[in-house]
Scaffold this motif. Structure first.
Motif, PDB file in Angstrom:
ATOM      1  N   HIS A   9      49.095  54.429  28.096  1.00  0.00           N
ATOM      2  CA  HIS A   9      47.803  54.517  27.418  1.00  0.00           C
ATOM      3  C   HIS A   9      46.817  53.626  28.162  1.00  0.00           C
ATOM      4  O   HIS A   9      47.143  52.481  28.501  1.00  0.00           O
ATOM      5  N   GLU A  10      45.624  54.136  28.440  1.00  0.00           N
ATOM      6  CA  GLU A  10      44.661  53.374  29.221  1.00  0.00           C
ATOM      7  C   GLU A  10      44.272  52.071  28.542  1.00  0.00           C
ATOM      8  O   GLU A  10      43.875  51.113  29.202  1.00  0.00           O
ATOM      9  N   SER A  11      44.403  51.983  27.225  1.00  0.00           N
ATOM     10  CA  SER A  11      44.050  50.757  26.508  1.00  0.00           C
ATOM     11  C   SER A  11      45.108  49.665  26.672  1.00  0.00           C
ATOM     12  O   SER A  11      44.848  48.505  26.367  1.00  0.00           O
ATOM     13  N   ASP A  12      46.295  50.026  27.157  1.00  0.00           N
ATOM     14  CA  ASP A  12      47.372  49.052  27.323  1.00  0.00           C
ATOM     15  C   ASP A  12      47.354  48.495  28.747  1.00  0.00           C
ATOM     16  O   ASP A  12      48.192  48.842  29.579  1.00  0.00           O
ATOM     17  N   GLU A  13      46.380  47.635  29.010  1.00  0.00           N
ATOM     18  CA  GLU A  13      46.220  47.074  30.349  1.00  0.00           C
ATOM     19  C   GLU A  13      47.438  46.278  30.778  1.00  0.00           C
ATOM     20  O   GLU A  13      47.865  46.355  31.920  1.00  0.00           O
ATOM     21  N   LYS A  14      48.029  45.520  29.860  1.00  0.00           N
ATOM     22  CA  LYS A  14      49.191  44.706  30.215  1.00  0.00           C
ATOM     23  C   LYS A  14      50.352  45.578  30.688  1.00  0.00           C
ATOM     24  O   LYS A  14      50.952  45.294  31.719  1.00  0.00           O
ATOM     25  N   ARG A  94      39.108  51.709  36.078  1.00  0.00           N
ATOM     26  CA  ARG A  94      40.003  50.585  36.327  1.00  0.00           C
ATOM     27  C   ARG A  94      41.436  51.101  36.509  1.00  0.00           C
ATOM     28  O   ARG A  94      41.769  52.214  36.110  1.00  0.00           O
ATOM     29  N   PRO A  96      44.360  50.502  35.009  1.00  0.00           N
ATOM     30  CA  PRO A  96      45.101  51.042  33.856  1.00  0.00           C
ATOM     31  C   PRO A  96      44.691  52.470  33.502  1.00  0.00           C
ATOM     32  O   PRO A  96      45.543  53.298  33.171  1.00  0.00           O
ATOM     33  N   ARG A  97      43.421  52.786  33.591  1.00  0.00           N
ATOM     34  CA  ARG A  97      42.960  54.153  33.307  1.00  0.00           C
ATOM     35  C   ARG A  97      43.541  55.124  34.327  1.00  0.00           C
ATOM     36  O   ARG A  97      43.993  56.218  33.981  1.00  0.00           O
ATOM     37  N   ALA A 100      47.231  55.558  33.675  1.00  0.00           N
ATOM     38  CA  ALA A 100      47.419  56.343  32.450  1.00  0.00           C
ATOM     39  C   ALA A 100      47.194  57.822  32.739  1.00  0.00           C
ATOM     40  O   ALA A 100      48.004  58.670  32.347  1.00  0.00           O
TER      41      ALA A 100
END
Length: 163
Positions: A9-14, A94, A96-97, A100
């Motif tokens: 998920h793009e919101s889960d950067e970690k 970014r 993560p995006r 994802a």
């Protein structure tokens, strides 16, 4: 990639950044003549990226040398003239995006290489041009990230021609 991932998920950067094993600098080349002809005809243009020497890569850069991949300076010179020099902070998407989006389509496997983009300044090259590229963290060059290559003419049987 340092491990296999799917459906990030793009919101889960970690989670996305933890999946990265390390970094490298690469020069992603394209034979524009072959690409343009294929596009005009509605054909796949993957051959335009597939020639020998079209993706030189630096040595592996350990993850601990890159504290924030969204705060680096990437640069490329041609014949010692700077062509590209900008911050990864300007990336449209970014990391993560990007991971994802890819992992929702296909599983990223340990050892996969993901190219994340290039600064403005893409241009044509000639045989004999010397390309140098690298990255800086906090204004300091990362030695493992340096590349130097000379553009060479393709030897062999392949001949580009319009069909």
């Amino acid at each position: 990639m340092g491990k296999s991932v799917t459906d990030l998920h793009e919101s889960d950067e970690k989670e996305a950044l933890d999946a990265i094993d390390g970094y490298a600098v690469s020069i992603d080349m394209t034979a524009r003549n072959a690409q343009d002809e294929a596009k005009k005809k509605g054909l796949p243009w993957s051959i335009a990226k597939g020639f020998d020497t079209f993706l030189p890569m630096s040595n592996y850069i350990p993850k601990d040398k890159i504290p924030d991949p969204h705060n680096l300076e990437l640069w490329l010179s041609v014949n010692d003239e700077m062509r590209q020099n900008d911050s990864t902070g300007l990336m449209l998407f970014r990391i993560p995006r990007q991971l994802a989006d890819i992992s929702q389509c296909m599983t990223l496997e340990k050892g996969d290489v993901v190219l994340t983009g290039t600064p403005r300044g893409v241009g044509s090259l000639e045989v004999g041009d010397v390309l140098k590229a690298g990255l800086r963290v906090g204004g300091e060059d990362v030695e493992e990230g340096r590349i130097a290559v000379e553009v060479q003419e393709k030897k062999g049987l392949y001949e580009y021609k319009e069909t």
